[in-house]
Design a protein around this motif. Structure first.
Motif, PDB file in Angstrom:
ATOM      1  N   TYR A 138      38.971  36.481  36.061  1.00  6.64           N
ATOM      2  CA  TYR A 138      37.657  35.852  36.086  1.00  6.64           C
ATOM      3  C   TYR A 138      37.738  34.325  36.134  1.00  6.64           C
ATOM      4  O   TYR A 138      38.708  33.722  35.679  1.00  6.64           O
ATOM      5  N   SER A 139      36.666  33.740  36.646  1.00  9.02           N
ATOM      6  CA  SER A 139      36.540  32.287  36.653  1.00  9.02           C
ATOM      7  C   SER A 139      36.380  31.782  35.222  1.00  9.02           C
ATOM      8  O   SER A 139      35.942  32.524  34.331  1.00  9.02           O
ATOM      9  N   ARG A 140      36.710  30.524  34.983  1.00  5.64           N
ATOM     10  CA  ARG A 140      36.524  29.927  33.667  1.00  5.64           C
ATOM     11  C   ARG A 140      35.054  30.009  33.271  1.00  5.64           C
ATOM     12  O   ARG A 140      34.164  29.711  34.060  1.00  5.64           O
ATOM     13  N   GLY A 141      34.813  30.416  32.039  1.00  7.53           N
ATOM     14  CA  GLY A 141      33.452  30.536  31.545  1.00  7.53           C
ATOM     15  C   GLY A 141      32.863  31.918  31.733  1.00  7.53           C
ATOM     16  O   GLY A 141      31.730  32.166  31.322  1.00  7.53           O
ATOM     17  N   PHE A 142      33.615  32.844  32.326  1.00  9.88           N
ATOM     18  CA  PHE A 142      33.104  34.183  32.592  1.00  9.88           C
ATOM     19  C   PHE A 142      33.986  35.253  31.961  1.00  9.88           C
ATOM     20  O   PHE A 142      35.213  35.191  32.020  1.00  9.88           O
ATOM     21  N   THR A 143      33.338  36.233  31.351  1.00 10.32           N
ATOM     22  CA  THR A 143      33.934  37.516  30.990  1.00 10.32           C
ATOM     23  C   THR A 143      35.274  37.408  30.266  1.00 10.32           C
ATOM     24  O   THR A 143      36.261  38.031  30.637  1.00 10.32           O
ATOM     25  N   GLY A 144      35.285  36.604  29.221  1.00 12.12           N
ATOM     26  CA  GLY A 144      36.461  36.554  28.365  1.00 12.12           C
ATOM     27  C   GLY A 144      37.655  35.825  28.931  1.00 12.12           C
ATOM     28  O   GLY A 144      38.782  36.010  28.447  1.00 12.12           O
ATOM     29  N   ARG A 145      37.453  34.986  29.941  1.00 11.32           N
ATOM     30  CA  ARG A 145      38.581  34.232  30.513  1.00 11.32           C
ATOM     31  C   ARG A 145      39.274  33.405  29.426  1.00 11.32           C
ATOM     32  O   ARG A 145      40.502  33.271  29.415  1.00 11.32           O
TER      33      ARG A 145
ATOM     34  N   ASP B 286      49.793  32.380  35.963  1.00 10.27           N
ATOM     35  CA  ASP B 286      49.668  32.020  37.378  1.00 10.27           C
ATOM     36  C   ASP B 286      48.472  32.772  37.972  1.00 10.27           C
ATOM     37  O   ASP B 286      48.609  33.901  38.458  1.00 10.27           O
ATOM     38  N   ILE B 287      47.304  32.147  37.929  1.00  8.47           N
ATOM     39  CA  ILE B 287      46.088  32.771  38.449  1.00  8.47           C
ATOM     40  C   ILE B 287      45.904  32.335  39.902  1.00  8.47           C
ATOM     41  O   ILE B 287      45.686  31.156  40.182  1.00  8.47           O
ATOM     42  N   THR B 288      46.003  33.294  40.811  1.00  3.28           N
ATOM     43  CA  THR B 288      45.891  32.980  42.236  1.00  3.28           C
ATOM     44  C   THR B 288      44.502  33.271  42.779  1.00  3.28           C
ATOM     45  O   THR B 288      44.190  32.877  43.903  1.00  3.28           O
ATOM     46  N   LEU B 289      43.685  33.976  42.019  1.00  2.00           N
ATOM     47  CA  LEU B 289      42.297  34.209  42.407  1.00  2.00           C
ATOM     48  C   LEU B 289      41.451  34.264  41.145  1.00  2.00           C
ATOM     49  O   LEU B 289      41.797  34.962  40.185  1.00  2.00           O
ATOM     50  N   ALA B 290      40.359  33.520  41.132  1.00  2.00           N
ATOM     51  CA  ALA B 290      39.418  33.543  40.012  1.00  2.00           C
ATOM     52  C   ALA B 290      38.035  33.831  40.574  1.00  2.00           C
ATOM     53  O   ALA B 290      37.580  33.161  41.504  1.00  2.00           O
ATOM     54  N   ALA B 291      37.364  34.821  40.026  1.00  2.00           N
ATOM     55  CA  ALA B 291      36.052  35.223  40.525  1.00  2.00           C
ATOM     56  C   ALA B 291      35.161  35.596  39.353  1.00  2.00           C
ATOM     57  O   ALA B 291      35.636  35.968  38.282  1.00  2.00           O
ATOM     58  N   ALA B 292      33.854  35.494  39.558  1.00  2.00           N
ATOM     59  CA  ALA B 292      32.902  35.881  38.521  1.00  2.00           C
ATOM     60  C   ALA B 292      32.625  37.374  38.555  1.00  2.00           C
ATOM     61  O   ALA B 292      32.071  37.925  37.613  1.00  2.00           O
ATOM     62  N   ASP B 293      33.025  38.039  39.630  1.00  2.00           N
ATOM     63  CA  ASP B 293      32.660  39.427  39.865  1.00  2.00           C
ATOM     64  C   ASP B 293      33.884  40.333  39.840  1.00  2.00           C
ATOM     65  O   ASP B 293      34.865  40.085  40.542  1.00  2.00           O
TER      66      ASP B 293
ATOM     67  N   ILE C 264      37.594  40.989  42.389  1.00  2.00           N
ATOM     68  CA  ILE C 264      38.969  41.087  41.876  1.00  2.00           C
ATOM     69  C   ILE C 264      39.598  42.402  42.321  1.00  2.00           C
ATOM     70  O   ILE C 264      40.735  42.443  42.807  1.00  2.00           O
ATOM     71  N   LYS C 265      38.864  43.508  42.173  1.00  2.00           N
ATOM     72  CA  LYS C 265      39.399  44.819  42.554  1.00  2.00           C
ATOM     73  C   LYS C 265      39.704  44.880  44.051  1.00  2.00           C
ATOM     74  O   LYS C 265      40.693  45.499  44.462  1.00  2.00           O
ATOM     75  N   THR C 266      38.882  44.239  44.862  1.00  2.00           N
ATOM     76  CA  THR C 266      39.119  44.227  46.308  1.00  2.00           C
ATOM     77  C   THR C 266      40.473  43.618  46.638  1.00  2.00           C
ATOM     78  O   THR C 266      41.255  44.174  47.437  1.00  2.00           O
ATOM     79  N   TYR C 267      40.803  42.480  46.003  1.00  2.00           N
ATOM     80  CA  TYR C 267      42.056  41.805  46.321  1.00  2.00           C
ATOM     81  C   TYR C 267      43.257  42.448  45.641  1.00  2.00           C
ATOM     82  O   TYR C 267      44.391  42.328  46.125  1.00  2.00           O
TER      83      TYR C 267
ATOM     84  N   HIS D 185      47.283  41.536  46.536  1.00  2.92           N
ATOM     85  CA  HIS D 185      47.413  40.108  46.257  1.00  2.92           C
ATOM     86  C   HIS D 185      47.886  39.806  44.841  1.00  2.92           C
ATOM     87  O   HIS D 185      48.183  38.662  44.527  1.00  2.92           O
ATOM     88  N   GLY D 186      47.913  40.813  43.967  1.00  7.45           N
ATOM     89  CA  GLY D 186      48.355  40.568  42.604  1.00  7.45           C
ATOM     90  C   GLY D 186      47.810  41.607  41.644  1.00  7.45           C
ATOM     91  O   GLY D 186      47.251  42.632  42.056  1.00  7.45           O
ATOM     92  N   VAL D 187      47.966  41.300  40.357  1.00  5.15           N
ATOM     93  CA  VAL D 187      47.513  42.188  39.281  1.00  5.15           C
ATOM     94  C   VAL D 187      46.163  41.699  38.771  1.00  5.15           C
ATOM     95  O   VAL D 187      45.998  40.508  38.498  1.00  5.15           O
ATOM     96  N   GLY D 188      45.221  42.594  38.662  1.00  5.01           N
ATOM     97  CA  GLY D 188      43.903  42.224  38.158  1.00  5.01           C
ATOM     98  C   GLY D 188      43.824  42.349  36.650  1.00  5.01           C
ATOM     99  O   GLY D 188      44.344  43.312  36.075  1.00  5.01           O
ATOM    100  N   ILE D 189      43.191  41.379  36.013  1.00  6.59           N
ATOM    101  CA  ILE D 189      42.847  41.490  34.592  1.00  6.59           C
ATOM    102  C   ILE D 189      41.326  41.449  34.527  1.00  6.59           C
ATOM    103  O   ILE D 189      40.709  40.428  34.830  1.00  6.59           O
ATOM    104  N   VAL D 190      40.727  42.586  34.147  1.00  3.32           N
ATOM    105  CA  VAL D 190      39.272  42.730  34.191  1.00  3.32           C
ATOM    106  C   VAL D 190      38.773  43.371  32.915  1.00  3.32           C
ATOM    107  O   VAL D 190      39.545  43.883  32.103  1.00  3.32           O
TER     108      VAL D 190
END
Length: 201
Positions: free
Chosen positions: A94-101, A116-123, A127-130, A135-140
């Motif tokens: 998640y992006s900074r400020g969202f969902t427990g980042r 090493d965060i290569t993608l940060a998203a609010a949704d 994350i699941k798409t990438y 592209h990497g491991v998702g933490i959601v």
């Protein structure tokens, strides 16, 4: 919150108060608090830490934890999970400020491990798409995993590695809470996934 937690309480609210419109805005906790102070929002719901503000009533709503998601056959789909193993792959979260980042960063910082965060998203769906694209491991959020929709992904519980997150609601202390707003807050309580009780005053 908007996709995985709020639909049920909002649906019940609309059944009881069909003449009242609900407007939702996804934003950072800071902006949500500003909207409260500007009287442009009635309730803010967020997970990240809210700064002390004596003009607000802040109540815990429910607790949840993070999970790691990877495609089937991924190395992390097997064996014991650790922060060290996670850090050996690009992280999508998640992006900074969202969902427990903040709790994610705290866990890695305290362990002295570079994140090493290569993608940060609010949704979560982004994350699941990438993750599916390799592209990497998702933490959601754990609640964002839908077994029927996400059957192609494997989860690893991270509750023992990343601090539990608490989603909170806030409203202006001096605001008058009409009955419909108290009803909505009550619906948030009954929808809490682990019966984490609101201390509504």
């Amino acid at each position: 919150q908007a996709r995985y937690f709020l639909p049920a309480p909002i649906s019940r609210f609309r059944e009881k108060f069909p003449w009242i419109k609900i407007y939702m805005e996804q934003s950072s906790p800071l902006n949500l608090i500003n909207l409260l102070h500007q009287h442009r929002a009635d309730i803010a719901i967020c997970t990240e830490t809210m700064e002390a503000d004596d003009k607000l009533v802040v109540q815990p709503c429910y607790q949840w934890h993070h999970i790691a998601i990877v495609p089937k056959g991924h190395e992390l789909a097997r064996g014991e999970i650790s922060l060290q193993r996670l850090a050996s792959f690009p992280i999508l979260t998640y992006s900074r400020g969202f969902t427990g980042r903040g709790n994610i960063e705290k866990a890695f910082d305290e362990a002295g491990i570079l994140l090493d965060i290569t993608l940060a998203a609010a949704d979560s769906d982004v994350i699941k798409t990438y993750v599916r694209l390799g592209h990497g491991v998702g933490i959601v959020s754990s609640m964002s995993y839908e077994p029927q929709v996400d059957a192609d992904l494997v989860t690893q519980d991270l509750s023992h590695l990343i601090p539990v997150s608490t989603t909170k609601l806030a409203y202006l202390r001096q605001s008058y809470l009409p009955s419909y707003m108290r009803y909505f807050i009550g619906q948030l309580e009954t929808s809490a996934p682990n019966n984490f009780r609101l201390n509504l005053k």
